[in-house]
Design an enzyme around this catalytic site. Structure first.
Site, PDB file in Angstrom:
ATOM      1  CD  GLU A   1      -6.453   4.577  -4.991  1.00 32.49           C
ATOM      2  OE1 GLU A   1      -5.356   4.368  -5.543  1.00 32.49           O
ATOM      3  OE2 GLU A   1      -6.983   3.774  -4.199  1.00 32.49           O
TER       4      GLU A   1
ATOM      5  CG  ASN B   1      -3.813   5.722   2.497  1.00 34.98           C
ATOM      6  OD1 ASN B   1      -4.445   6.441   3.267  1.00 34.98           O
ATOM      7  ND2 ASN B   1      -4.404   4.927   1.630  1.00 34.98           N
TER       8      ASN B   1
ATOM      9  CG  ASP C   1      -6.808   6.853  -9.564  1.00 34.84           C
ATOM     10  OD1 ASP C   1      -7.255   5.754  -9.209  1.00 34.84           O
ATOM     11  OD2 ASP C   1      -5.659   7.267  -9.258  1.00 34.84           O
TER      12      ASP C   1
END
Length: 318
Positions: free
Chosen positions: A228, A192, A184
């Site tokens: 992700e 982001n 992860d």
């Protein structure tokens, strides 16, 4: 009753009709295995003159070698059994090319039920076969695309699930270890928010390419698991090998040095990893194993991120 001249005229009409169609009529005498008739269209299609079609040997030898044995055996066995049939094959042309042919065969029998003759039609199905081949190639392309993640161009979740099932079964039968890594991206929401989703997408692409470089087994697979998250499938990898690959993933990402100003780990993008290893048996399930490795991933995140937590699966556990 019709007189002789009428019958002759009828035969001439039938012959004209047969020879004006694209389908090529033919007849073989069963006792002699010789052609009693073949339509003149055969020469325009294949280049071989009508006179050169003497026996079934000519038919067989003017067939593509890869098709010959199966088609000849099939047609002979069906004819001997008195069964009408069809066969597709590549007929060789006189100039060493080939044309796809569909032979539609009717078996004629006498009053005693014995095979007397074979009559049929040859159809040129080359264009149809080309279309079928194009459709097959398109299907293969679509299947390949359906196993690829559209963003990162690595395997997707569907491909992983399919490969995981196959490798699980193989490992169980061969009593070989199987390992997976769940990864992860750390603080990806913050990435982001800071850099924007376009840059976030590029970050995921860079990570996918970097993880791919960490694999060395012939059946190793890296896939995008969702969002992700990534997953690495390591067939025949024991715990030591799994940890070695996990460490390589981290080192390669460190070397890639993707900037992340909000990360406490060197202001660069890092990943947390859960790793798991087992030898599948009747007491283990794929779902339970994945859940166990997922717990290891969350342990890595809860213990500070940018780290690896490994679990050695006990097959009797639930």
């Amino acid at each position: 009753m019709a007189d002789a001249s009428t019958l002759l005229n009828d035969n001439a009409v039938y012959k004209t009709l047969l020879e004006s169609t694209k389908a090529i009529p033919w007849k073989i005498d069963w006792a002699s295995m010789k052609f009693a008739y073949i339509g003149p269209q055969i020469e325009a299609l294949l280049g071989w003159s009508v006179d050169s079609w003497v026996s079934v040997e000519d038919w067989a030898m003017r067939m593509h070698p890869e098709d010959r044995e199966y088609v000849v055996n099939f047609c002979v066995s069906q004819s001997q059994a008195g069964v009408d049939h069809e066969a597709d094959y590549r007929a060789l042309t006189k100039d060493n090319g080939y044309v796809w042919i569909r032979d539609v065969v009717h078996v004629m029998r006498n009053e005693q039920g014995e095979v007397q003759a074979l009559i049929g039609f040859m159809f040129d199905i080359t264009e149809r076969k080309k279309t079928e081949e194009q459709l097959l190639n398109l299907q293969k392309e679509l299947e390949a695309l359906s196993f690829k993640d559209g963003l990162t161009n690595i395997a997707n979740r569907r491909r992983f699930d399919s490969s995981f099932e196959l490798e699980w079964d193989r490992a169980g039968k061969e009593r070989q270890p199987l390992s997976i890594l769940l990864l992860d991206v750390d603080f990806f929401k913050q990435y982001n928010d800071l850099y924007g989703h376009t840059q976030g997408d590029k970050c995921l692409v860079d990570i996918a390419q970097t993880l791919s470089l960490a694999l060395d087994g012939p059946r190793d697979l890296v896939a995008r698991y969702g969002g992700e998250e990534f997953v690495v499938l390591l067939p025949e990898a024991d715990a030591a090998t799994a940890l070695k690959v996990a460490d390589r993933c981290q080192r390669l990402l460190e070397k890639k040095a993707i900037m992340h100003a909000l990360s406490p780990h060197g202001r660069r993008v890092t990943v947390s990893m859960g790793a798991g290893t087992l030898i599948p048996d009747g007491n283990a399930t794929r779902d339970a194993f994945i859940k166990t490795v997922d717990k290891a991933l969350y342990a890595a995140k809860n213990n500070g991120r940018n780290r690896i937590e490994h679990v050695q699966w006990e097959s009797t556990a639930r």
